[in-house]
Design a protein around this motif. Structure first.
Motif, PDB file in Angstrom:
ATOM      1  N   PRO A  78      75.765 -38.065 -49.150  1.00 45.69           N
ATOM      2  CA  PRO A  78      76.963 -37.887 -48.320  1.00 45.69           C
ATOM      3  C   PRO A  78      76.843 -38.585 -46.966  1.00 45.69           C
ATOM      4  O   PRO A  78      77.798 -38.611 -46.202  1.00 45.69           O
ATOM      5  N   VAL A 118      86.605 -39.161 -43.050  1.00 46.29           N
ATOM      6  CA  VAL A 118      85.179 -39.480 -43.126  1.00 46.29           C
ATOM      7  C   VAL A 118      84.660 -39.658 -41.699  1.00 46.29           C
ATOM      8  O   VAL A 118      85.165 -40.496 -40.960  1.00 46.29           O
ATOM      9  N   ASP A 119      83.678 -38.853 -41.310  1.00 48.48           N
ATOM     10  CA  ASP A 119      83.132 -38.961 -39.958  1.00 48.48           C
ATOM     11  C   ASP A 119      82.491 -40.324 -39.752  1.00 48.48           C
ATOM     12  O   ASP A 119      81.874 -40.884 -40.687  1.00 48.48           O
ATOM     13  N   LYS A 138      85.082 -42.798 -49.318  1.00 46.59           N
ATOM     14  CA  LYS A 138      85.791 -41.583 -49.733  1.00 46.59           C
ATOM     15  C   LYS A 138      85.593 -41.331 -51.221  1.00 46.59           C
ATOM     16  O   LYS A 138      85.323 -40.200 -51.647  1.00 46.59           O
ATOM     17  N   CYS A 162      81.163 -39.729 -49.506  1.00 47.15           N
ATOM     18  CA  CYS A 162      80.440 -39.788 -48.234  1.00 47.15           C
ATOM     19  C   CYS A 162      81.159 -38.951 -47.175  1.00 47.15           C
ATOM     20  O   CYS A 162      82.379 -39.019 -47.051  1.00 47.15           O
ATOM     21  N   LYS A 163      80.385 -38.217 -46.405  1.00 47.41           N
ATOM     22  CA  LYS A 163      80.932 -37.405 -45.312  1.00 47.41           C
ATOM     23  C   LYS A 163      80.783 -38.117 -43.968  1.00 47.41           C
ATOM     24  O   LYS A 163      81.621 -37.945 -43.078  1.00 47.41           O
TER      25      LYS A 163
END
Length: 505
Positions: free
Chosen positions: A209, A264-265, A234, A238-239
């Motif tokens: 992530p 997404v950060d 996305k 992935c975060k």
């Protein structure tokens, strides 16, 4: 963590394989196409291929035979004999005229038989034949003997055509058939091409992530736009991501806006080339203020360095081999001012005049493909130790670390090249003022990741993880595949939750 799921069905895969093989053949495969000889193996392959296609065209006849037998056995009524006869004729026309020709033109000269035997129908000059020519060839080869001659002259008409066609094929150079002589085509052995599907390669790879080493098309070897990367991030789950383009911060402004849109950060980033004790290193800068004018100077110096090196490659090549490449014109076509040795080699090998040079001929004759010849030529000529190698000078590690810190960033040692660096040199570099190490990455071996993790713990540094994803230009790397094990994610999360002034902790 999650596993990548499959995306394509059997039909989609088949279409993709055919399209890829055709693309490869058009680009360079036709130069390695092998005409059919008169040896036993080639004759057997050609015969087998034709018989497979013929059996497909004659499938309706099997239906007619089955119905006829069932009628003789009293299972089916006799009145079905006449309608089934006409149904069989219609189906024979469809399979012999339509099915074989349609498949050939859709598959760029293949058929089921030719696909299984590695053959392909092309023009006399080995270039791909037009769809109309491919359709006409199947009509002459299969449609006319099966549907027309079979209808008017029964089995005898078909046998006469096949015997005559076989004689022409055997005595003709390259086993050209009657249809080939009429249409100006030939059958060749298609060059082998290994095709891998991305979903197959990475279906067993774990996706993380967090991916803090991604390149967009603001890098000279990146492929995807900034928004494309967010779409793929996305999809991969992935975060948190960071786009770390080579010596360039231009992606960050767009990425900050897109981060909100895609959920997404995002951590602003850059990857800067530098030198330390005669070795080339790369520094990853995170949480940087991309508006800082220092990064304009970094990009400007990088472009100037690459342009100078490119021009020097061209000059050395002309001096060594007498091959003149208009480097200025090539540089006008790239905003990165970088023409690599491989790009120069590809241009040379695509030029018919240069292909006649003895030096180029030696590489062509000793290589199994143009691609291999280009790779070998570029390596021998332009890499370190080659006659056209150009050594570039990079800013010092000290200066680069200072730039990152002056821009309120966190400086992390990129894992690029760390397989070749001994622990002592890495420790000396860390002492210059690094805040972290990129520990988890497909760029290095597992044992190197173990070494880097130990050093990060000993020096109490941030731990980073990144895929070094570039897109199709680096097909061995996949977005989200950082080789960071699940149990190590908390270490990376410390970096992703850091504040811009965390280095002063």
């Amino acid at each position: 963590m999650k596993k990548q799921k499959g995306e394509y069905g059997t039909i989609q895969r088949a279409k993709a394989v055919i399209a890829k093989r055709s693309s490869f053949y058009k680009q360079q495969g036709y130069r390695r196409a092998q005409p059919l000889g008169r040896d036993r193996e080639a004759i057997e392959d050609h015969s087998c291929s034709y018989m497979i296609d013929l059996c497909i065209a004659l499938l309706p006849a099997l239906l007619w035979v089955l119905v006829f037998v069932l009628i003789l056995c009293g299972i089916l009524p006799v009145f079905l004999l006449t309608p089934m006869y006409w149904i069989t004729l219609v189906l024979l026309v469809v399979t012999s005229f339509g099915l074989t020709g349609w498949f050939s033109l859709r598959s760029h000269g293949l058929s089921l038989g030719r696909f299984l035997t590695g053959m392909k129908v092309v023009r006399k000059d080995n270039k791909e034949a037009s769809p109309m020519i491919l359709l006409l060839r199947e009509i002459i080869e299969v449609g006319i003997p099966v549907a027309v001659l079979g209808y008017f002259f029964n089995v005898l008409g078909m046998l006469i055509f096949w015997v005559l066609n076989s004689i022409v094929t055997v005595i003709s150079p390259g086993q050209r058939t009657i249809a080939d002589w009429i249409l100006g085509t030939r059958i060749i052995y298609e060059p082998a091409v290994h095709i891998r599907f991305e979903q197959d390669v990475k279906k067993e790879l774990e996706l993380s992530p967090i991916d803090l080493h991604i390149h967009s098309n603001f890098s000279d070897d990146g492929y995807y736009s900034v928004e494309d990367l967010f779409v793929r991030a996305k999809e991969a789950g992935c975060k948190v991501i960071s786009i770390t383009d080579h010596n360039c911060v231009r992606a960050n402004t767009q990425a900050k806006r897109l981060s909100v849109l895609y959920g997404v950060d995002y951590i602003p980033g850059i990857e800067i080339d530098c030198s330390f004790r005669g070795r080339r290193l790369r520094v990853l800068g995170y949480y940087i203020d991309e508006r800082n004018e220092l990064f304009d100077a970094v990009e400007s110096e990088s472009l100037k360095r690459e342009k100078t090196a490119s021009l020097e490659r061209g000059r050395k090549l002309e001096e060594y081999a007498g091959i003149i490449v208009d480097m200025e014109r090539l540089l006008e076509k790239t905003r990165f001012q970088n023409v690599s040795g491989k790009q120069i080699a590809k241009l040379i090998f695509e030029h018919e005049l240069y292909r006649q040079y003895p030096l180029i001929q030696r590489y062509l004759e000793s290589s199994s493909s143009d691609e291999q010849a280009i790779e070998r030529f570029a390596r021998d000529m332009f890499e370190e130790g080659g006659p056209c190698y150009v050594e570039r000078t990079y800013p010092s590690l000290h200066d680069v670390l200072e730039i990152v810190h002056l821009a309120d960033g966190i400086a992390v040692l990129s894992s690029w090249g760390c397989d070749q660096l001994e622990d002592r040199l890495i420790e000396q570099a860390l002492a210059e003022g690094f805040d972290g190490i990129e520990v988890f990455s497909p760029l290095v071996k597992k044992e190197t990741m173990t070494r880097l993790l130990r050093l990060a713990k000993e020096h109490k540094l941030f731990v980073s993880a990144g895929s070094d994803f570039h897109g199709p230009t680096h097909p061995q790397h996949y977005l989200g595949v950082t080789h960071c094990p699940k149990q190590a994610l908390p270490l990376v999360e410390i970096l992703t939750s850091a504040s811009p002034n965390a280095r002063e902790r």
